[in-house]
Every structure is written in C-alpha cells, then in structure tokens.
Motif scaffolding. Structure first.
Motif, mmCIF file in Angstrom:
data_model
loop_
_atom_site.group_PDB
_atom_site.id
_atom_site.type_symbol
_atom_site.label_atom_id
_atom_site.label_comp_id
_atom_site.label_asym_id
_atom_site.label_seq_id
_atom_site.Cartn_x
_atom_site.Cartn_y
_atom_site.Cartn_z
ATOM 1 N N ILE A 25 21.075 12.616 28.751
ATOM 2 C CA ILE A 25 21.611 13.946 29.053
ATOM 3 C C ILE A 25 23.161 13.700 28.849
ATOM 4 C CG2 ILE A 25 19.898 14.901 30.564
ATOM 5 C CD1 ILE A 25 21.251 13.925 33.109
ATOM 6 N N LYS B 189 28.570 15.034 31.860
ATOM 7 C CA LYS B 189 28.736 16.077 32.838
ATOM 8 C C LYS B 189 27.497 16.458 33.561
ATOM 9 C CE LYS B 189 32.665 19.099 31.823
ATOM 10 N NZ LYS B 189 33.113 20.167 30.926
ATOM 11 N N ARG B 190 26.389 16.674 32.632
ATOM 12 C CA ARG B 190 25.301 16.967 33.496
ATOM 13 C C ARG B 190 24.711 15.766 34.357
ATOM 14 N NH1 ARG B 190 20.471 19.814 30.185
ATOM 15 N NH2 ARG B 190 21.347 21.931 30.144
#
Ligand code: PHE
Length: 440
Positions: A335, A338-339
C-alpha cells in the motif's frame, strides 16, 4: 525516505541521535533512576551503555549499512531462506507497543507546553502542581485528547513530507534544548537542599542495587538508544560507506548519555529541594520542573520553551518508530506510504486508548518493551553475527571506510560471548528474584 536526500540534507548520525534522544532521556531516565535508588543504578547504567548498548548499536548500524534496506528486508537479504527476518517482525511489534504509551507521554508534554503558555501552572504550590499532574494523568479523556493531537501532528508531518524539514530544524532545536536543560540544571543546583539531590544521584548506595534495578538499567540503556528493535538498522542503511561506523556509534551513545545525565542533574536537586519523592514514578518530570519554573526569572518563557522543545524531541523519536511500522505495512501489504501511516495511526490510537484508560496497561507497555522485548531483540541481533554473517563479513563492514578497527577483537568477543551471556544472566536473575529465589 530516499537514500540520497537523507545523505545530503542531514547527517545520518544526527538523525540517529534524533531517534535516540527523546522522552527516554528526559522523562524516563530520571523516573527509572529515581525508582531504583539513584547513584548505584547510574553506575550500572553507565556500565551497560559502554559494554552492552554501544556494541549492539554498532552491530545494528553495520547490519543496516551492509544490507542497505529497512529491517525485515535486511535480514531477508543477508540470510535468505532462513527465519532471521523474525527479528524485524519482533521490532515491528515492539515499535507498535512503544508508540502506544509514548504518544500518551508526548501528549502530556504538549499539554504542559499549552498550560505554560496560558499560565495555568503559574504560582501553584508543590502540592497543587502534583495534584494537577495527577488529575491530568488520571483523566482518560484528557490523556486521549492530547494523544490524538500528537498523533495528528505526527501523521501530518509524515504524510506531508515535512519530515525532512523537522529533521533539519531539529539539528538546531535539539542543541537548544540541551542548552536549556543546562541552564535549568544550574538553577536547580543553586536551590536550597539541592546537595541532597546531587548526593542521591552521585553517591552510590549498593544496598539499593536489587536485581530489579539491574534489569531496569539494562532496559533503560536499550530504550534510550533505540536499539534491539530495528530502528537503528534502518538508519544504518543511510550511512555512507566512507563513514567510520564505530565513531558514529560512539557519538550517538555519548550524546544520548550526556542528555540523560544532565536531565538527571536538572531533576533530582530540584526534587529534593521541594520535598518530592524521587521514586514517584512516571510523573516525576511533570511534578518537579514546574516548581523551578515558578521560581526562575522569566520562568514562564523557560517553561513554554522547555516543553515545546521536548515535544519536538519526542516527535523525532516517534517519527523513527512510525518509520519502522509504515515501511513494514507499505512493503508487506503493498500500500502507499500515506495509507500505511494512516493505518498505523489508527492502530496506535486503539492501543493508546488502552494506556489512557489504564495505568496498568501503560506500565505494562512501558516495562515490557524496554525490559523484555528490546534486550531479547538485541540478543537475536547479536546471535545473527556469528551464526549468519561470520567474523570477516562484519569486520569488512566495520572497516569499510578504509582503516582497520583497533578494537575489533574486543568488539567481536563481546558480541559473540559476553553480551549474550550477560543479557541471559540478567534475565534469569530477575526471573529468579521474581520467584523469590536468591541464587546469586
Ligand atoms: N530512544 C527514544 C527515546 O529515548 C525512544 C525510542 C525507542 C525511539 C525505540 C525509537 C525506538 O525517547
């Protein structure tokens, strides 16, 4: 974090020192020293820092530089098809547990910066200052709210790429914090009754050296230097080959020790001068310092500055903990960064809530990470050297800057035999004393 930008914008050493110097030095060191009898603890702590923590730090930096990656990938790369990467998994769990209580203490610090700003602590008596901290730390909602504020700031910094900025500023701000500590220290030492604090910190009473104190000294030396859980392995990856690793490890250890020592010199004379029990636990910094600020000329300005700079010191440490976690989630679940950072924030909010709600949970995370997970992590990191790398590979890394390492023989002997044996001995000794068996 890209390798080259790290190299040019800020020295990896400064960043590693930024991770090491934090609440562990100014909040944790004095309270653990206070709870464990003072000077005798300090001597053991110094011994462990030199004999155990510094070689472990050097080993972590070398492994990181050798692999050039973050922690789990490092072990996978250096020992493919083997289970050593579990060291990294342990580090991820440890980072997560540390953040759970660390964010709470950062929250208290932020609250105290705010309280100083609005003048809430001004003119309070010793008893009122203590009561005010008890009300703060005992109020789940207050702890939770300020923890959320700290997490929001951290995620903002990470997600908006201002991390580099923070690191650059901290090169100026951290020495400023140290100057401030020294000024407060001088003031603290001039208080009536300060000598008793000095004596507590510097004149050893070995009857106070219980197995629990030895165990706590070991844990504190690991916690303070951010070792045994992979953080420093990640920083090692950013150190250039031409840099002398031993010198780097010594510098980080010295800076870290110096900050802790002066923090102690600032707290104990003041604690004794105001009749505060040095063993009063995790609130020690917050119940002693406001008393000094109330007596100092421009005390309010000092107070705002001190707590605000301490928040920044805490942030540079917690960012390094986030780094371990976000790079794990990013790589493992493919991922975005940021996530991953939002996910980490949400997870730490849950465990942080637990610490805000229960002092038992707080103390458990605090003691279990420093005293158990980090020394155990270090034990495996050290075993990795003779079991997987071998003497010549680690020597080549330590001498990659082109000069022979004079102390290599001693270092290798410590890493292969002495330190693992000492860690095990200290563990067994504390388990025995916990079981009530006096065997040493
Ligand atoms: N060493 C940091 C401090 O003293 C805490 C920390 C531990 C940071 C482990 C990163 C990893 O505050």
């Amino acid at each position: 974090m890209q390798k080259d930008e790290f190299n040019t914008k800020i020295g990896a050493i400064a960043a590693a020192a930024g991770s090491a110097v934090g609440l562990g030095n100014i909040w944790r060191f004095p309270y653990v020293l206070g709870e464990n009898g003072g000077a005798a603890f300090l001597l053991v702590y110094i011994g462990f820092t030199l004999l155990i923590a510094m070689p472990v730090l050097l080993t972590e930096l070398s492994i990181g530089r050798m692999a050039g990656t973050s922690v789990i990938a490092a072990y996978k790369k250096l020992a493919p098809r083997r289970k050593w990467y579990l060291i990294g998994v342990g580090g991820v769990i440890c980072a997560f547990f540390i953040l759970s209580f660390y964010n709470i203490v950062s929250g208290w610090t932020l609250l105290y910066a705010y309280k100083s700003l609005v003048g809430d602590l001004q003119g309070l008596s010793e008893a009122e200052i203590t009561a005010s901290f008890e009300a703060t730390s005992g109020n789940t909602l207050v702890c939770f709210g300020w923890m959320l504020a700290v997490i929001a700031i951290t995620v903002f910094i990470i997600a908006h790429g201002v991390k580099k900025g923070i690191e650059r500023y901290s090169i100026v701000l951290m020495p400023l914090l140290l100057v401030l500590i020294i000024v407060i220290c001088v003031f603290s030492l001039s208080l009536d009754g300060a000598e008793r604090g000095l004596e507590f910190m510097l004149r050893p009473d070995f009857s106070k050296l219980t197995p629990k104190a030895v165990f706590a000294a070991l844990g504190q030396s690991f916690f303070s230097m951010s070792i045994g859980m992979g953080c420093m392995t990640t920083y090692g990856a950013y150190i250039k080959k031409k840099q002398n690793l031993s010198k780097s490890a010594i510098s980080v250890a010295l800076i870290d020790f110096f900050v802790s020592f002066t923090a102690g010199l600032m707290i104990f004379p003041c604690a004794f001068a105001f009749g505060i029990n040095p063993g009063s636990g995790p609130g020690l910094v917050f119940v002693t310092l406001p008393n000094i600020f109330n007596q100092m000329v421009m005390g309010r300005v000092f107070s705002i500055l001190f707590f605000a700079l301490l928040v920044i010191a805490a942030l540079t440490s917690s960012i390094s903990l986030y780094e371990v976690l976000t790079s794990f989630f990013k790589d493992h679940f493919s991922i975005s960064r940021k996530r991953a950072s939002v996910f980490v924030a949400l997870a730490t909010i849950v465990t942080g809530a637990l610490c805000a709600f229960s002092a038992t949970a707080f103390n458990f995370f605090d003691n279990f990470t420093a005293n158990v997970l980090m020394p155990l992590g270090a034990l495996f990191i050290l075993l990795f050297v003779p079991c997987c790398l071998g003497k010549e590979k680690i020597r080549a890394e330590l001498e990659a800057h082109g000069k022979p390492m004079r102390w290599f023989g001693l270092y290798y002997f410590l890493v292969k035999f002495i330190i693992p044996a000492l860690i095990l001995l200290i563990f067994v000794n504390s388990i025995m004393s916990w079981l009530g068996i006096n065997w040493l």
